[in-house]
Design a protein around this motif. Structure first.
Motif, PDB file in Angstrom:
ATOM      1  N   THR A   1      52.853  42.851  28.090  1.00 36.68           N
ATOM      2  CA  THR A   1      53.920  42.351  28.606  1.00 36.68           C
ATOM      3  C   THR A   1      53.665  42.067  30.176  1.00 36.68           C
ATOM      4  N   VAL A   2      52.849  43.050  31.028  1.00 36.33           N
ATOM      5  CA  VAL A   2      52.815  42.676  32.535  1.00 36.33           C
ATOM      6  C   VAL A   2      51.257  43.246  32.552  1.00 36.33           C
ATOM      7  N   GLY A   3      50.563  43.190  31.833  1.00 30.48           N
ATOM      8  CA  GLY A   3      48.970  43.609  32.028  1.00 30.48           C
ATOM      9  C   GLY A   3      48.359  42.757  32.945  1.00 30.48           C
ATOM     10  N   PHE A   4      48.762  41.470  33.073  1.00 26.94           N
ATOM     11  CA  PHE A   4      47.763  40.622  33.780  1.00 26.94           C
ATOM     12  C   PHE A   4      47.985  40.979  35.155  1.00 26.94           C
ATOM     13  N   LEU A   5      49.359  41.143  35.493  1.00 29.14           N
ATOM     14  CA  LEU A   5      49.726  41.422  36.897  1.00 29.14           C
ATOM     15  C   LEU A   5      48.980  42.687  37.259  1.00 29.14           C
ATOM     16  N   LEU A   6      49.276  43.790  36.381  1.00 28.33           N
ATOM     17  CA  LEU A   6      48.927  45.258  36.646  1.00 28.33           C
ATOM     18  C   LEU A   6      47.110  45.017  37.055  1.00 28.33           C
ATOM     19  N   ALA A   7      46.495  44.436  36.232  1.00 24.88           N
ATOM     20  CA  ALA A   7      45.315  44.407  36.581  1.00 24.88           C
ATOM     21  C   ALA A   7      44.886  43.744  37.653  1.00 24.88           C
ATOM     22  N   THR A   8      45.566  42.681  37.985  1.00 20.54           N
ATOM     23  CA  THR A   8      44.994  41.855  39.168  1.00 20.54           C
ATOM     24  C   THR A   8      45.597  42.660  40.384  1.00 20.54           C
ATOM     25  N   LEU A   9      46.485  43.312  40.459  1.00 19.48           N
ATOM     26  CA  LEU A   9      47.010  44.115  41.542  1.00 19.48           C
ATOM     27  C   LEU A   9      45.935  45.489  41.647  1.00 19.48           C
ATOM     28  N   ALA A  10      45.606  45.932  40.629  1.00 19.80           N
ATOM     29  CA  ALA A  10      44.571  47.061  40.809  1.00 19.80           C
ATOM     30  C   ALA A  10      43.355  46.734  41.290  1.00 19.80           C
ATOM     31  N   ARG A  11      42.747  45.344  40.881  1.00 20.65           N
ATOM     32  CA  ARG A  11      41.409  44.933  41.627  1.00 20.65           C
ATOM     33  C   ARG A  11      41.881  44.698  43.075  1.00 20.65           C
ATOM     34  N   GLY A  12      42.905  44.157  43.458  1.00 17.15           N
ATOM     35  CA  GLY A  12      43.160  44.165  44.808  1.00 17.15           C
ATOM     36  C   GLY A  12      43.334  45.434  45.613  1.00 17.15           C
ATOM     37  N   PHE A  13      43.754  46.422  45.331  1.00 14.30           N
ATOM     38  CA  PHE A  13      43.874  47.807  45.635  1.00 14.30           C
ATOM     39  C   PHE A  13      42.610  48.676  45.438  1.00 14.30           C
ATOM     40  N   GLY A  14      41.658  47.939  45.061  1.00 15.04           N
ATOM     41  CA  GLY A  14      40.469  48.765  44.788  1.00 15.04           C
ATOM     42  C   GLY A  14      40.760  49.860  43.637  1.00 15.04           C
TER      43      GLY A  14
ATOM     44  N   VAL B   1      41.363  50.861  39.265  1.00 12.65           N
ATOM     45  CA  VAL B   1      40.997  50.668  37.945  1.00 12.65           C
ATOM     46  C   VAL B   1      42.474  50.574  37.089  1.00 12.65           C
ATOM     47  N   TYR B   2      42.688  49.543  36.428  1.00  8.59           N
ATOM     48  CA  TYR B   2      43.676  49.542  35.508  1.00  8.59           C
ATOM     49  C   TYR B   2      43.138  49.373  34.088  1.00  8.59           C
ATOM     50  N   THR B   3      43.268  50.163  32.973  1.00 13.82           N
ATOM     51  CA  THR B   3      42.862  49.953  31.653  1.00 13.82           C
ATOM     52  C   THR B   3      43.729  50.410  30.795  1.00 13.82           C
ATOM     53  N   VAL B   4      43.492  49.906  29.569  1.00 14.35           N
ATOM     54  CA  VAL B   4      43.997  50.101  28.219  1.00 14.35           C
ATOM     55  C   VAL B   4      43.104  51.211  27.420  1.00 14.35           C
ATOM     56  N   CYS B   5      43.537  52.324  27.141  1.00 12.29           N
ATOM     57  CA  CYS B   5      42.608  53.538  26.591  1.00 12.29           C
ATOM     58  C   CYS B   5      41.796  53.047  25.438  1.00 12.29           C
ATOM     59  N   ARG B   6      40.536  53.735  25.705  1.00  9.71           N
ATOM     60  CA  ARG B   6      39.799  53.899  24.448  1.00  9.71           C
ATOM     61  C   ARG B   6      40.630  54.477  23.217  1.00  9.71           C
TER      62      ARG B   6
ATOM     63  N   GLU C   1      35.108  56.325  32.434  1.00  8.61           N
ATOM     64  CA  GLU C   1      34.809  55.049  32.707  1.00  8.61           C
ATOM     65  C   GLU C   1      35.428  54.516  33.970  1.00  8.61           C
ATOM     66  N   ALA C   2      36.605  54.972  34.210  1.00  4.51           N
ATOM     67  CA  ALA C   2      37.415  54.597  35.400  1.00  4.51           C
ATOM     68  C   ALA C   2      36.926  55.298  36.691  1.00  4.51           C
ATOM     69  N   VAL C   3      36.831  56.420  36.687  1.00  2.00           N
ATOM     70  CA  VAL C   3      36.228  57.359  37.586  1.00  2.00           C
ATOM     71  C   VAL C   3      34.965  57.122  38.049  1.00  2.00           C
ATOM     72  N   LEU C   4      33.925  57.234  36.669  1.00  3.73           N
ATOM     73  CA  LEU C   4      32.707  57.329  37.262  1.00  3.73           C
ATOM     74  C   LEU C   4      32.028  55.615  37.316  1.00  3.73           C
ATOM     75  N   ASP C   5      32.392  54.967  36.495  1.00  2.00           N
ATOM     76  CA  ASP C   5      31.712  53.458  36.517  1.00  2.00           C
ATOM     77  C   ASP C   5      32.756  52.402  37.557  1.00  2.00           C
ATOM     78  N   ARG C   6      33.957  52.960  37.580  1.00  7.23           N
ATOM     79  CA  ARG C   6      35.045  52.052  38.309  1.00  7.23           C
ATOM     80  C   ARG C   6      35.333  50.532  37.489  1.00  7.23           C
ATOM     81  N   ARG C   7      35.189  50.741  36.209  1.00  8.12           N
ATOM     82  CA  ARG C   7      35.558  49.454  35.415  1.00  8.12           C
ATOM     83  C   ARG C   7      36.421  50.024  34.441  1.00  8.12           C
ATOM     84  N   PRO C   8      37.144  49.155  33.711  1.00  6.83           N
ATOM     85  CA  PRO C   8      38.240  49.136  32.678  1.00  6.83           C
ATOM     86  C   PRO C   8      37.552  49.050  31.390  1.00  6.83           C
ATOM     87  N   SER C   9      38.022  49.698  30.420  1.00  4.00           N
ATOM     88  CA  SER C   9      37.614  49.753  28.931  1.00  4.00           C
ATOM     89  C   SER C   9      38.108  48.317  28.589  1.00  4.00           C
ATOM     90  N   LEU C  10      39.447  48.115  28.697  1.00  9.17           N
ATOM     91  CA  LEU C  10      40.007  46.706  28.508  1.00  9.17           C
ATOM     92  C   LEU C  10      41.061  46.574  29.381  1.00  9.17           C
TER      93      LEU C  10
END
Length: 435
Positions: free
Chosen positions: A136-149, A151-156, A325-334
């Motif tokens: 529903t709003v994941g594109f916005l949340l992912a974009t905001l997360a990158r701007g704030f430094g 990580v926004y992710t859907v879980c494994r 992945e978020a804490v150690l690699d600073r990247r989302p799973s999805l």
């Protein structure tokens, strides 16, 4: 080095484990609490649930006692820093506690939106066991997360993420992606309601609303939309094709119709019923003679279409990997890298003017996946905004709802974020949205 080794090293360096704040201690949340407690260097520090007793029971099942349930936010924060588990009935309280990652396992789009947005503003990483919010709003949340430094992710552990990992693998070894999808293990019944599945829900130990969302197809539609947006794949037709299929038949079934399959085109998401569930699959294509010969030698079939199959997904058991992945690699799973797909709300029964819709897994609506372009052109209502919407006119069962049929509750957080997302997708810079 494994994640466990790296988490241990981080704990030695900082003198504390990765702290998680969890929203929702139902079936998924309970599994997450117990599994995270078995991973060195990680702990669920606080749980928020509208029924606090579920949070206390979850900590007890994970072997933790001394739960703190009362006090000011500062007092609860000190308890977290001392390693004492905290339970609250207010999800927003978690955003002010000294935790590293907020995990939302509520499954409610509005709750996920509130937690994710407030958490990002508070400087937390966000991991969702709430794909309903993501589509529903994941594109916005992912974009905001990158701007704030952050990580926004859907879980494994959920099918979209594990299928995305397969997509990445198949792309990385040089195959073209023809189709990516999952097996659906419940017979499709779009009219399913909590009442009609109540007996089965009791037998499975499930919430009837959750089971209804599986049986009516909404969950599959939601998951495949998340995959399309996260892997930059398309939805070829409304509702996808959804054939019955076996594991051995995947590569024959999910190929373009011009070559004997069911797909209108390549590069799409889809699903099937039958024994492919509970697995996920990717169909890759290569017609290079050397590759075809090597794949035949390796027992992968005659080509040029090949199936890559993972026979399981482990839900909350694998979900803590996304925290690592978020804490150690600073990247989302999805996370959405495009906005290709929407899940549209469809009337589950005849609707009358003045009624309020009850949302995902309820009595009034189910979901169908379609392309975002078709959804926008038709003025259709996203399933994630359906709960609380007021019916404006007589609507026959099976109608794909539009803004002329229902009025969305525009006062909710998720509706507000959706409006911001639409501006972002229309080309406005993110800076103007948060100014």
């Amino acid at each position: 080095m494994s994640y466990v080794d790296r988490l241990r090293a981080r704990e030695r360096e900082l003198g504390r484990p990765v702290r998680v704040g969890l929203v929702g201690a139902g079936q998924m949340g309970l599994g997450f609490v117990v599994q995270a407690g078995r991973i060195a260097g990680m702990e669920v520090a606080a749980i928020a649930d509208i029924a606090p007793e579920r949070g206390r029971q979850a900590f007890a099942r994970a072997g933790r006692d001394g739960v703190v349930t009362a006090g000011s936010r500062a007092e609860l924060g000190r308890a977290v820093e001392l390693g004492r588990p905290v339970v609250t009935d207010d999800a927003m309280t978690l955003t002010g506690l000294p935790v590293d990652v907020l995990v939302d396992a509520s499954g409610v789009p509005e709750v996920g939106a509130r937690v994710a947005f407030a958490g990002l503003l508070a400087g937390k990483d966000i991991a969702l066991l709430n794909v309903e919010c993501d589509v529903t709003v994941g594109f916005l949340l992912a974009t905001l997360a990158r701007g704030f430094g952050r990580v926004y992710t859907v879980c494994r552990g959920d099918e979209p993420v594990e299928c995305k990992a397969l997509v990445d693998h198949v792309r990385d070894i040089g195959f073209d992606i023809v189709c990516a999808g999952k097996g659906k293990n419940n017979p499709l019944d779009p009219a399913a309601t909590p009442a009609s599945v109540a007996e089965r829900a009791v037998a499975k130990g499930m919430n009837p609303h959750m089971l209804a969302s599986f049986v009516d197809g909404s969950k599959t539609m939601i998951e495949m939309a998340a995959l399309a947006n996260g892997a930059n794949l398309r939805v070829a037709s409304r509702g996808m094709t959804g054939p019955h299929c076996t594991v051995d038949g995947l590569a024959e079934t999910f190929r373009p119709a011009a070559e004997g399959g069911v797909l209108p085109e390549s590069g799409v998401v889809d699903y099937c019923t039958g024994p492919v569930a509970p697995g996920v699959f990717v169909i890759g294509r290569s017609d290079h003679p050397v590759v075809v010969e090597e794949m035949a030698y390796l027992g992968m079939g005659k080509g040029p279409y090949y199936s890559f199959y993972r026979p399981y997904h482990l839900a909350s058991v694998e979900a803590p990997l996304s925290v690592a992945e978020a804490v150690l690699d600073r990247r989302p799973s999805l996370a959405p890298r495009a906005w290709n797909a929407e899940v549209l709300a469809v009337a589950k029964r005849d609707l009358r003017p003045g009624e309020l819709l009850d949302g995902i897994g309820g009595d009034t609506v189910y979901g169908l996946t379609d392309s975002a372009a078709n959804a926008r052109a038709g003025g259709h209502v996203p399933l994630g905004l359906a709960e609380g919407a007021r019916v404006l006119r007589e609507v026959p069962a099976g109608t794909v709802l539009t803004s002329g049929d229902v009025a969305v509750d525009e006062t909710t957080t998720i509706a507000t974020l959706r409006r911001l997302q639409e501006r972002l997708l229309a080309g406005e810079p993110v800076e103007s949205l948060v100014a």
